[in-house]
Design a protein around this motif. Structure first.
Motif, PDB file in Angstrom:
ATOM      1  N   HIS A   1       0.815  -1.210   0.000  1.00 50.35           N
ATOM      2  CA  HIS A   1       0.000   0.000   0.000  1.00 50.35           C
ATOM      3  C   HIS A   1       0.850   1.262   0.000  1.00 50.35           C
ATOM      4  CE1 HIS A   1       0.734   0.942   4.292  1.00 50.35           C
ATOM      5  NE2 HIS A   1       0.716  -0.369   4.472  1.00 50.35           N
ATOM      6  N   SER A   2       0.290   2.316  -0.530  1.00 45.70           N
ATOM      7  CA  SER A   2       0.904   3.635  -0.480  1.00 45.70           C
ATOM      8  C   SER A   2       1.037   4.074   0.966  1.00 45.70           C
ATOM      9  CB  SER A   2       0.038   4.630  -1.263  1.00 45.70           C
ATOM     10  OG  SER A   2       0.274   5.964  -0.852  1.00 45.70           O
ATOM     11  N   SER A   3       2.034   4.898   1.241  1.00 46.21           N
ATOM     12  CA  SER A   3       2.253   5.385   2.603  1.00 46.21           C
ATOM     13  C   SER A   3       1.401   6.607   2.944  1.00 46.21           C
ATOM     14  CB  SER A   3       3.737   5.733   2.797  1.00 46.21           C
ATOM     15  OG  SER A   3       4.156   6.695   1.831  1.00 46.21           O
ATOM     16  N   MET A   4       0.553   7.062   2.009  1.00 46.09           N
ATOM     17  CA  MET A   4      -0.311   8.208   2.289  1.00 46.09           C
ATOM     18  C   MET A   4      -1.455   7.789   3.214  1.00 46.09           C
ATOM     19  SD  MET A   4      -0.330  10.216  -1.375  1.00 46.09           S
ATOM     20  CE  MET A   4      -0.638  11.845  -0.687  1.00 46.09           C
ATOM     21  N   THR A   5      -1.923   8.728   4.036  1.00 46.50           N
ATOM     22  CA  THR A   5      -2.889   8.431   5.103  1.00 46.50           C
ATOM     23  C   THR A   5      -4.131   7.721   4.583  1.00 46.50           C
ATOM     24  OG1 THR A   5      -2.115  10.342   6.365  1.00 46.50           O
ATOM     25  CG2 THR A   5      -4.298   9.461   6.921  1.00 46.50           C
TER      26      THR A   5
ATOM     27  N   LEU B   1       4.246   4.248  -4.331  1.00 42.96           N
ATOM     28  CA  LEU B   1       2.849   4.243  -4.778  1.00 42.96           C
ATOM     29  C   LEU B   1       2.079   5.495  -4.350  1.00 42.96           C
ATOM     30  CD1 LEU B   1       1.905   0.502  -4.133  1.00 42.96           C
ATOM     31  CD2 LEU B   1       2.257   1.609  -6.353  1.00 42.96           C
ATOM     32  N   ARG B   2       2.751   6.496  -3.789  1.00 45.69           N
ATOM     33  CA  ARG B   2       2.070   7.720  -3.391  1.00 45.69           C
ATOM     34  C   ARG B   2       1.507   8.437  -4.621  1.00 45.69           C
ATOM     35  NH1 ARG B   2       3.427   9.452   1.941  1.00 45.69           N
ATOM     36  NH2 ARG B   2       3.043  11.643   1.430  1.00 45.69           N
ATOM     37  N   GLU B   3       0.447   9.206  -4.412  1.00 45.10           N
ATOM     38  CA  GLU B   3      -0.219   9.890  -5.518  1.00 45.10           C
ATOM     39  C   GLU B   3       0.700  10.935  -6.144  1.00 45.10           C
ATOM     40  OE1 GLU B   3      -2.053   9.553  -7.772  1.00 45.10           O
ATOM     41  OE2 GLU B   3      -4.099  10.207  -7.372  1.00 45.10           O
ATOM     42  N   GLY B   4       0.478  11.225  -7.406  1.00 46.64           N
ATOM     43  CA  GLY B   4       1.275  12.215  -8.119  1.00 46.64           C
ATOM     44  C   GLY B   4       0.799  12.353  -9.546  1.00 46.64           C
ATOM     45  N   ALA B   5       1.516  13.167 -10.307  1.00 44.09           N
ATOM     46  CA  ALA B   5       1.207  13.385 -11.728  1.00 44.09           C
ATOM     47  C   ALA B   5       2.192  12.572 -12.561  1.00 44.09           C
ATOM     48  CB  ALA B   5       1.312  14.866 -12.067  1.00 44.09           C
ATOM     49  N   PRO B   6       1.769  11.446 -13.131  1.00 45.89           N
ATOM     50  CA  PRO B   6       2.721  10.520 -13.753  1.00 45.89           C
ATOM     51  C   PRO B   6       3.353  11.025 -15.045  1.00 45.89           C
ATOM     52  CG  PRO B   6       0.470   9.756 -14.082  1.00 45.89           C
ATOM     53  CD  PRO B   6       0.393  10.918 -13.133  1.00 45.89           C
TER      54      PRO B   6
END
Length: 288
Positions: free
Chosen positions: A147-151, A175-180
């Protein structure tokens, strides 16, 4: 001689370690003067390299795990006259199928200023319960949950894990969110090239690290869950299917949705489900 040269060419380009991948640049397209959109002229992302197959042509060595590319052809036993390449290739052939379940996190408080405060909403917690129940109902022996480390991804994972007891979990920043990558067609809200350059390299690293055919030592099919974010999942789907990655924004994913990718031993990839939320009541579906 021509056949030997062809084999040597095909063996080039072994995949580097995950740390090296982090520094690979992702193409962000041409600069747009004055903010006006300009048509693209057959640009290829940097990760594709010069050997990228043309449109509609499947690259069987997309994950750099094609057996021939893993054989060191310089060590061929030319003196004996025997062609020892085929048996050596067998040593690198995958035998198992990987089932990859990409879960988008549940609904969360989008207005919080700090990432740690962007926790799940009451509806989001219900969605995660429904997603966990759905995964459990499949009757599969899941091998791990990454899993992503974001809350919002951590909290979604915690709820899902209640329905999949005993499954090992791993947290990752990849896997944290971003603009790919800069989307095509372009969007109205402009982002500086640096955003795509930095986020894109990381998300591409996540793809190379986690999406590939099974290791040759893996004997049984695996079932793996990845809890992350809409942009990451959409980009991964485009890359895995060898669709233009710039088209990631044309896809839409609901909160708590399940996307199912299958990677066969020969490297072929199939999309079994994209953003499935058919297991949720209509009043529980959201896309925030």
């Amino acid at each position: 001689m021509a056949f030997r040269q062809a084999l040597q060419l095909a063996a080039c380009g072994l995949a580097g370690g995950s740390a090296a991948v982090l520094f690979s640049a992702v193409a962000v397209g041409k600069p747009r003067a004055g903010g006006d959109a300009e048509p693209r002229v057959g640009e290829s992302p940097a990760w594709a390299g010069a050997a990228r197959a043309g449109p509609g042509v499947w690259d069987p060595n997309w994950d750099r795990r094609e057996p021939l590319s893993l054989v060191n052809l310089r060590k061929r036993n030319l003196g004996s006259g025997d062609d020892d390449v085929p048996p050596r290739m067998d040593h690198y052939k995958a035998k198992a199928t990987r089932h990859i379940f990409l879960i988008r996190h549940s609904q969360y408080h989008v207005d919080a200023s700090l990432e740690k405060d962007r926790t799940l909403t009451p509806l989001g917690r219900e969605q995660a319960e429904l997603t966990g129940l759905r995964l459990a109902s499949l009757g599969l022996k899941f091998n791990k949950i990454v899993h992503s480390s974001m809350t919002r991804a951590v909290e979604t994972t915690d709820i899902i894990c209640k329905h999949l007891p005993g499954v090992h979990t791993v947290s990752t920043d990849l896997l944290r969110e971003g603009a790919p990558i800069e989307p095509d067609p372009p969007v109205s809200h402009w982002k500086p090239d640096a955003v795509y350059y930095e986020d894109g390299a990381r998300i591409e690293a996540a793809f190379r690290n986690f999406i590939h055919r099974a290791d040759a030592k893996q004997q049984e099919d695996s079932y793996e869950v990845f809890v992350c974010h809409a942009n990451v999942i959409r980009y991964i789907v485009c890359r895995a299917l060898q669709f233009p990655p710039e088209g990631w924004l044309r896809l839409s994913l609901n909160n708590g949705s399940i996307t199912h990718l299958v990677v066969r031993p020969d490297g072929r990839v199939a999309l079994r489900a994209l953003g499935d939320t058919g297991f949720m009541p209509p009043d529980k579906i959201s896309r925030s």
